[in-house]
Design a protein around this motif. Structure first.
Motif, PDB file in Angstrom:
ATOM      1  N   GLU A 164     -76.843  37.548   8.328  1.00  0.00           N
ATOM      2  CA  GLU A 164     -76.282  38.570   7.441  1.00  0.00           C
ATOM      3  C   GLU A 164     -77.175  39.800   7.390  1.00  0.00           C
ATOM      4  O   GLU A 164     -76.687  40.936   7.430  1.00  0.00           O
ATOM      5  CB  GLU A 164     -76.094  37.985   6.035  1.00  0.00           C
ATOM      6  N   ALA A 165     -78.480  39.589   7.297  1.00  0.00           N
ATOM      7  CA  ALA A 165     -79.404  40.723   7.279  1.00  0.00           C
ATOM      8  C   ALA A 165     -79.391  41.461   8.611  1.00  0.00           C
ATOM      9  O   ALA A 165     -79.481  42.700   8.649  1.00  0.00           O
ATOM     10  CB  ALA A 165     -80.816  40.242   6.958  1.00  0.00           C
ATOM     11  N   ALA A 166     -79.259  40.721   9.716  1.00  0.00           N
ATOM     12  CA  ALA A 166     -79.214  41.356  11.031  1.00  0.00           C
ATOM     13  C   ALA A 166     -78.005  42.272  11.155  1.00  0.00           C
ATOM     14  O   ALA A 166     -78.109  43.390  11.681  1.00  0.00           O
ATOM     15  CB  ALA A 166     -79.194  40.293  12.124  1.00  0.00           C
ATOM     16  N   LYS A 167     -76.859  41.827  10.665  1.00  0.00           N
ATOM     17  CA  LYS A 167     -75.660  42.672  10.736  1.00  0.00           C
ATOM     18  C   LYS A 167     -75.833  43.959   9.927  1.00  0.00           C
ATOM     19  O   LYS A 167     -75.414  45.030  10.358  1.00  0.00           O
ATOM     20  CB  LYS A 167     -74.444  41.881  10.243  1.00  0.00           C
ATOM     21  N   VAL A 168     -76.449  43.844   8.765  1.00  0.00           N
ATOM     22  CA  VAL A 168     -76.680  45.027   7.933  1.00  0.00           C
ATOM     23  C   VAL A 168     -77.616  46.001   8.644  1.00  0.00           C
ATOM     24  O   VAL A 168     -77.357  47.208   8.701  1.00  0.00           O
ATOM     25  CB  VAL A 168     -77.254  44.610   6.572  1.00  0.00           C
ATOM     26  N   MET A 169     -78.713  45.499   9.191  1.00  0.00           N
ATOM     27  CA  MET A 169     -79.682  46.375   9.842  1.00  0.00           C
ATOM     28  C   MET A 169     -79.119  47.011  11.106  1.00  0.00           C
ATOM     29  O   MET A 169     -79.345  48.195  11.375  1.00  0.00           O
ATOM     30  CB  MET A 169     -80.956  45.587  10.170  1.00  0.00           C
ATOM     31  N   ILE A 170     -78.360  46.236  11.882  1.00  0.00           N
ATOM     32  CA  ILE A 170     -77.783  46.772  13.120  1.00  0.00           C
ATOM     33  C   ILE A 170     -76.750  47.848  12.805  1.00  0.00           C
ATOM     34  O   ILE A 170     -76.723  48.906  13.438  1.00  0.00           O
ATOM     35  CB  ILE A 170     -77.171  45.627  13.948  1.00  0.00           C
TER      36      ILE A 170
ATOM     37  N   ARG B  42     -76.695  49.753  10.278  1.00  0.00           N
ATOM     38  CA  ARG B  42     -77.380  50.888   9.676  1.00  0.00           C
ATOM     39  C   ARG B  42     -78.213  51.669  10.673  1.00  0.00           C
ATOM     40  O   ARG B  42     -78.432  52.868  10.499  1.00  0.00           O
ATOM     41  CB  ARG B  42     -78.266  50.374   8.537  1.00  0.00           C
ATOM     42  N   THR B  43     -78.664  51.014  11.740  1.00  0.00           N
ATOM     43  CA  THR B  43     -79.675  51.621  12.612  1.00  0.00           C
ATOM     44  C   THR B  43     -79.192  51.891  14.026  1.00  0.00           C
ATOM     45  O   THR B  43     -79.479  52.945  14.601  1.00  0.00           O
ATOM     46  CB  THR B  43     -80.915  50.710  12.660  1.00  0.00           C
ATOM     47  N   VAL B  44     -78.480  50.933  14.631  1.00  0.00           N
ATOM     48  CA  VAL B  44     -78.087  51.057  16.045  1.00  0.00           C
ATOM     49  C   VAL B  44     -76.862  51.953  16.139  1.00  0.00           C
ATOM     50  O   VAL B  44     -75.788  51.606  15.640  1.00  0.00           O
ATOM     51  CB  VAL B  44     -77.817  49.672  16.659  1.00  0.00           C
ATOM     52  N   ARG B  45     -77.015  53.101  16.783  1.00  0.00           N
ATOM     53  CA  ARG B  45     -75.940  54.089  16.855  1.00  0.00           C
ATOM     54  C   ARG B  45     -75.314  54.223  18.237  1.00  0.00           C
ATOM     55  O   ARG B  45     -74.174  54.637  18.361  1.00  0.00           O
ATOM     56  CB  ARG B  45     -76.488  55.472  16.442  1.00  0.00           C
ATOM     57  N   LYS B  46     -76.050  53.882  19.265  1.00  0.00           N
ATOM     58  CA  LYS B  46     -75.570  54.137  20.620  1.00  0.00           C
ATOM     59  C   LYS B  46     -74.631  53.019  21.076  1.00  0.00           C
ATOM     60  O   LYS B  46     -75.019  51.839  21.075  1.00  0.00           O
ATOM     61  CB  LYS B  46     -76.752  54.246  21.586  1.00  0.00           C
ATOM     62  N   PRO B  47     -73.397  53.322  21.467  1.00  0.00           N
ATOM     63  CA  PRO B  47     -72.476  52.285  21.963  1.00  0.00           C
ATOM     64  C   PRO B  47     -73.043  51.616  23.206  1.00  0.00           C
ATOM     65  O   PRO B  47     -73.597  52.267  24.090  1.00  0.00           O
ATOM     66  CB  PRO B  47     -71.199  53.073  22.285  1.00  0.00           C
ATOM     67  N   GLY B  48     -72.900  50.309  23.259  1.00  0.00           N
ATOM     68  CA  GLY B  48     -73.413  49.559  24.398  1.00  0.00           C
ATOM     69  C   GLY B  48     -74.857  49.134  24.270  1.00  0.00           C
ATOM     70  O   GLY B  48     -75.391  48.497  25.186  1.00  0.00           O
ATOM     71  N   ALA B  49     -75.521  49.463  23.179  1.00  0.00           N
ATOM     72  CA  ALA B  49     -76.898  49.032  22.969  1.00  0.00           C
ATOM     73  C   ALA B  49     -76.963  47.514  22.893  1.00  0.00           C
ATOM     74  O   ALA B  49     -76.000  46.850  22.499  1.00  0.00           O
ATOM     75  CB  ALA B  49     -77.456  49.653  21.694  1.00  0.00           C
ATOM     76  N   THR B  50     -78.099  46.943  23.271  1.00  0.00           N
ATOM     77  CA  THR B  50     -78.264  45.493  23.276  1.00  0.00           C
ATOM     78  C   THR B  50     -79.189  45.058  22.139  1.00  0.00           C
ATOM     79  O   THR B  50     -80.103  45.786  21.756  1.00  0.00           O
ATOM     80  CB  THR B  50     -78.853  45.009  24.611  1.00  0.00           C
ATOM     81  N   VAL B  51     -78.934  43.870  21.624  1.00  0.00           N
ATOM     82  CA  VAL B  51     -79.779  43.277  20.576  1.00  0.00           C
ATOM     83  C   VAL B  51     -80.089  41.846  20.982  1.00  0.00           C
ATOM     84  O   VAL B  51     -79.190  41.015  21.091  1.00  0.00           O
ATOM     85  CB  VAL B  51     -79.092  43.301  19.201  1.00  0.00           C
TER      86      VAL B  51
ATOM     87  N   LEU C 138     -67.781  44.135  17.446  1.00  0.00           N
ATOM     88  CA  LEU C 138     -67.023  45.124  16.680  1.00  0.00           C
ATOM     89  C   LEU C 138     -67.848  46.385  16.424  1.00  0.00           C
ATOM     90  O   LEU C 138     -67.294  47.489  16.322  1.00  0.00           O
ATOM     91  CB  LEU C 138     -66.566  44.522  15.347  1.00  0.00           C
ATOM     92  N   LEU C 139     -69.157  46.217  16.351  1.00  0.00           N
ATOM     93  CA  LEU C 139     -70.056  47.368  16.180  1.00  0.00           C
ATOM     94  C   LEU C 139     -70.381  48.037  17.514  1.00  0.00           C
ATOM     95  O   LEU C 139     -71.206  48.954  17.549  1.00  0.00           O
ATOM     96  CB  LEU C 139     -71.358  46.917  15.503  1.00  0.00           C
ATOM     97  N   ARG C 140     -69.760  47.557  18.579  1.00  0.00           N
ATOM     98  CA  ARG C 140     -69.974  48.072  19.948  1.00  0.00           C
ATOM     99  C   ARG C 140     -71.422  47.876  20.384  1.00  0.00           C
ATOM    100  O   ARG C 140     -72.043  48.727  21.021  1.00  0.00           O
ATOM    101  CB  ARG C 140     -69.568  49.548  20.036  1.00  0.00           C
ATOM    102  N   VAL C 141     -71.951  46.716  20.010  1.00  0.00           N
ATOM    103  CA  VAL C 141     -73.311  46.323  20.377  1.00  0.00           C
ATOM    104  C   VAL C 141     -73.226  45.057  21.220  1.00  0.00           C
ATOM    105  O   VAL C 141     -72.461  44.142  20.905  1.00  0.00           O
ATOM    106  CB  VAL C 141     -74.178  46.070  19.126  1.00  0.00           C
ATOM    107  N   THR C 142     -73.989  44.995  22.295  1.00  0.00           N
ATOM    108  CA  THR C 142     -73.979  43.841  23.183  1.00  0.00           C
ATOM    109  C   THR C 142     -74.952  42.790  22.676  1.00  0.00           C
ATOM    110  O   THR C 142     -76.158  43.052  22.600  1.00  0.00           O
ATOM    111  CB  THR C 142     -74.367  44.244  24.617  1.00  0.00           C
ATOM    112  N   PRO C 143     -74.479  41.594  22.311  1.00  0.00           N
ATOM    113  CA  PRO C 143     -75.366  40.560  21.784  1.00  0.00           C
ATOM    114  C   PRO C 143     -76.083  39.798  22.904  1.00  0.00           C
ATOM    115  O   PRO C 143     -75.469  39.033  23.628  1.00  0.00           O
ATOM    116  CB  PRO C 143     -74.415  39.639  21.012  1.00  0.00           C
TER     117      PRO C 143
END
Length: 362
Positions: A241-247, A249-258, A275-280
């Protein structure tokens, strides 16, 4: 000829405090950087105080003192005030003169709600990040996330039943003996009377349960700087849950990886990141993984799994040097403030290594 061991106090001192600090001391560069950061917070700090009345201790000095406490592993604010009084280096860094009086340790407690809170700590944390961004050392494409336990300042002997039916200690005294044998305790039926926000939790099956909070860090992979942080109540879903909030709030570039460990390999978490356009780039579980070959076939996935382990260096420094292994405060809001300020101090030390302002906390 042997000199005589005669102590004669000087009536006057002809060296200033500035002269006593070596010109090449690493804290000189850090002090210059911190002064700039605090100057950018002038409006935020000014809004906390009235325009008239008795002058307070400058908030900049309290924040510099708090930074010294983190960097040099000083275990309490009482000891911090004592060391500032006799340590010329600390006195100079804080901004006191050679003869300036040091405030009482209770000043930190009196300013906890107004100054040393989560809002000001996050403000300072963001100013440090702005400096790193200005120096172009932050990545906006690749990140790692993880969480750690922060032991609460609470005794297991005060983890009592919520209905008030806990038996009294078996003997008297300042530290009475309590027999927990055969008693089942959980967060549903018990609560800490010392810190109601503390939760009984353990991260692995072989570990012991303890009263704790959880700290979370989102790290950029280029230089290992913390770009966002949180502290939460301890639970089995708190990390995700905390990871989703931080990502978000912080990760803006589409296609970024976490990148993350197996604890984040949950279908709901993976779907939320997509859904946040972040690659897990999450490590796969042995069975029932939510990550498939569309992600694991790329070289970047394997690289993320290697680099994500660097986030443990963040937690390692924060606990062994920064004093975050066991919080000094009670209540989640104060733990959040301590976590943010500690990670801000970590970023300063990391940037010091990158830019050459190396110092020792020994």
């Amino acid at each position: 000829m042997r000199g005589a061991d005669i102590t004669q106090h000087e009536l006057f001192s002809y060296r200033t405090l500035e002269d006593r600090i070596p010109p090449d001391h690493p804290l000189r560069k850090l002090r210059a950087v911190v002064d700039i950061l605090l100057k950018t917070m002038d409006a935020d700090l000014g809004a906390l105080y009235a325009k008239t009345g008795r002058q307070s201790i400058p908030p900049e000095r309290l924040l510099r003192a708090s930074l010294i406490q983190v960097l040099f592993s000083i275990r309490s604010e009482r000891q911090l005030v004592q060391q500032i009084d006799y340590n010329l280096l600390y006195r100079w860094f804080v901004g006191l003169t050679l003869d300036g009086a040091v405030w009482d340790h209770s000043t930190f407690s009196a300013n906890r709600e107004r100054l040393l809170n989560e809002r000001i700590s996050r403000c300072f944390f963001e100013r440090v990040l702005a400096l790193a961004e200005w120096q172009q050392v932050l990545s906006d494409e690749h990140f790692s996330v993880d969480g750690t336990l922060i032991e609460a300042w609470a005794s297991m002997k005060r983890f009592e039943k919520k209905d008030g039916t806990s038996p009294p200690p078996s003997d008297g005294g300042r530290n009475p003996t309590v027999d927990f044998k055969g008693e089942t305790r959980s967060n549903d039926t018990h609560a800490s009377t010392t810190d109601p926000d503390a939760r009984l939790y353990k991260k692995s099956p072989g570990d012991k349960s303890r009263l704790c909070f959880m700290g979370h860090a989102l790290m950029e992979n280029r230089h290992g700087l913390v770009v966002d942080a949180e502290a939460t109540l301890a639970s089995g879903t708190a990390e995700r849950e905390a990871a989703k909030v931080m990502i978000a709030r912080t990760v803006r570039k589409p296609g970024a990886t976490v990148g993350a460990d197996k604890g984040y390999d949950v279908a709901e978490f993976v779907a939320a990141l997509r859904l946040l356009r972040v690659t897990p780039h999450v490590a796969q579980k042995a069975k029932g993984s939510a990550i498939d070959g569309r992600t694991t076939r790329h070289d970047g996935y394997r690289t993320s799994l290697k680099i994500r382990k660097s986030v443990e260096e963040v937690f390692g420094w924060s606990k062994t040097i920064g004093g975050l292994s066991k919080t000094r405060f009670r209540g989640l809001p104060k733990v959040k403030a301590q976590t943010l300020f500690t990670f801000a101090a970590y970023n300063l030390t990391r940037m010091g290594s990158l830019f050459g302002w190396r110092w020792s906390t020994a």
